[in-house]
Design an enzyme around this catalytic site. Structure first.
Site, PDB file in Angstrom:
ATOM      1  N   LYS A  93       0.836  -1.205   0.000  1.00 47.29           N
ATOM      2  CA  LYS A  93       0.000   0.000   0.000  1.00 47.29           C
ATOM      3  C   LYS A  93       0.869   1.253   0.000  1.00 47.29           C
ATOM      4  CE  LYS A  93      -3.693  -2.488   2.381  1.00 47.29           C
ATOM      5  NZ  LYS A  93      -4.471  -2.714   3.600  1.00 47.29           N
ATOM      6  N   GLN A  99      -4.103  -1.497   9.876  1.00 50.97           N
ATOM      7  CA  GLN A  99      -4.077  -2.825   9.281  1.00 50.97           C
ATOM      8  C   GLN A  99      -4.628  -3.861  10.264  1.00 50.97           C
ATOM      9  OE1 GLN A  99      -3.377  -3.301   6.096  1.00 50.97           O
ATOM     10  NE2 GLN A  99      -3.582  -5.517   6.140  1.00 50.97           N
ATOM     11  N   ASP A 154     -10.682   2.748   4.389  1.00 52.39           N
ATOM     12  CA  ASP A 154     -10.944   1.309   4.342  1.00 52.39           C
ATOM     13  C   ASP A 154     -12.446   1.034   4.246  1.00 52.39           C
ATOM     14  OD1 ASP A 154      -8.838  -0.538   4.308  1.00 52.39           O
ATOM     15  OD2 ASP A 154      -8.314  -0.116   6.393  1.00 52.39           O
TER      16      ASP A 154
END
Ligand code: GUN
Length: 297
Positions: free
Chosen positions: A58, A102, A125
């Site tokens: 990412k 994460q 997200d």
């Protein structure tokens, strides 16, 4: 009647690269106008190998698209209170457009409390209930990376979805359930009649065999076999499981949820693993981060 259909690969690598290049041009235009560029802050707790790989990918993609990124690494033993205070600082930081923490987090930290702490306007997200709720209602929201990436792939290849029967296998909050909602939404891609299949579904094989579109997101290698797929179907494989393989240097091979070799010849379109849905998730995250910047400024 049986017929041989021409199968086309849905090339996630290519589409992801195209999206990144387009975002790079958008960022260059911002720079030329003396405007702020998108900034993604990624928080990684502990040393989980897979998480390290995902976060590194990412951060790398941010660089390729000309985005700014910050990686905040915290010890496995970090307290929930400390992580919440890191998030509060990122929420307040005017330079940060997108925040991702994460997952999975260590056992002593509640994923739910952490996700709730992220400002929904920076939740790239799309995990915050505000964004999930907006997605369900069809309002502008951040859609989580995997379903968003799949929608972008369907759109890029101009796949007809209206009126089609779609089977989604797997009802996770991050893939299957949102996918079923997006495919049934009154928009393009969408307007499908969706069946959401899961471990308690009795006639899963028949449902899949009668579907025009199959999204396999259950995490069982090669679960979808040729006899479950109609001629000319569109098959999207979300699975990516490491299975031991002594012929590989790494000692493992990556397997999707679809038995590709036998299923592909029956399909009109199919995603490979790797190189299908995976790269699209990163493109979707970057798109969300760019959108976060646009909405905030
Ligand atoms: N862990 C596995 N997939 C994801 C994702 O899309 N976002 C975050 N934050 N964690 C993940």
């Amino acid at each position: 009647m049986n017929y041989l259909c021409t199968m086309q690969i849905l090339d996630g690598q290519l589409v992801s690269r195209t999206i990144k290049e387009s975002l790079k041009l958008d960022v260059a235009a911002l720079v030329a106008d003396g405007k702020k560029i998108p900034h993604l802050a990624a928080v990684l707790v502990g040393n989980n190998g897979a998480s390290e790989t995902y976060v590194a990918a990412k951060v790398k993609a941010c660089g390729e698209a000309g985005f700014k990124s910050t990686l905040l690494r915290l010890e496995e033993s970090v307290s929930e209170a400390r992580l919440l205070s890191v998030i509060a600082d990122l929420n307040k930081d005017l330079d940060v457009d997108g925040i991702l923490v994460q997952l999975p987090l260590p056992k002593h930290i509640s994923d739910e409390r952490i996700i709730l702490a992220i400002d929904p306007a920076k939740d790239v997200d799309g995990f915050h209930p505000v964004n999930v709720g907006k997605m369900v209602l069809g309002s502008p929201s951040f859609i989580s990376a995997t379903p968003h990436g799949i929608m972008l792939l369907l759109e890029y290849y101009k796949i007809q979805t209206a009126g089609k029967q779609a089977a989604v296998i797997g009802r996770s909050n991050v893939v299957g359930r949102p996918m079923s909602i997006l495919l049934s939404a009154n928009s393009y891609p969408g307007n499908c009649t969706v069946t959401l299949c899961h471990s308690h579904t009795h006639n899963l094989k028949e449902i899949c065999a009668a579907s025009d579109i199959i999204v396999a997101a259950l995490g069982k290698p090669e679960f979808v076999r040729a006899d479950m797929v109609k001629e000319g179907a569109v098959v999207i494989d979300v699975g990516i499981t490491r299975v031991p393989d002594s012929s590989k240097k790494s000692g493992f091979a990556l397997k999707g949820d679809v038995a590709f070799a036998e299923v592909a010849p029956r399909c009109s379109f199919i995603t490979p693993v790797p190189g299908g849905v995976g790269p699209m998730t990163i493109a979707a995250l970057l798109k969300n981060t760019f959108t976060a910047l646009k909405r905030r400024h």
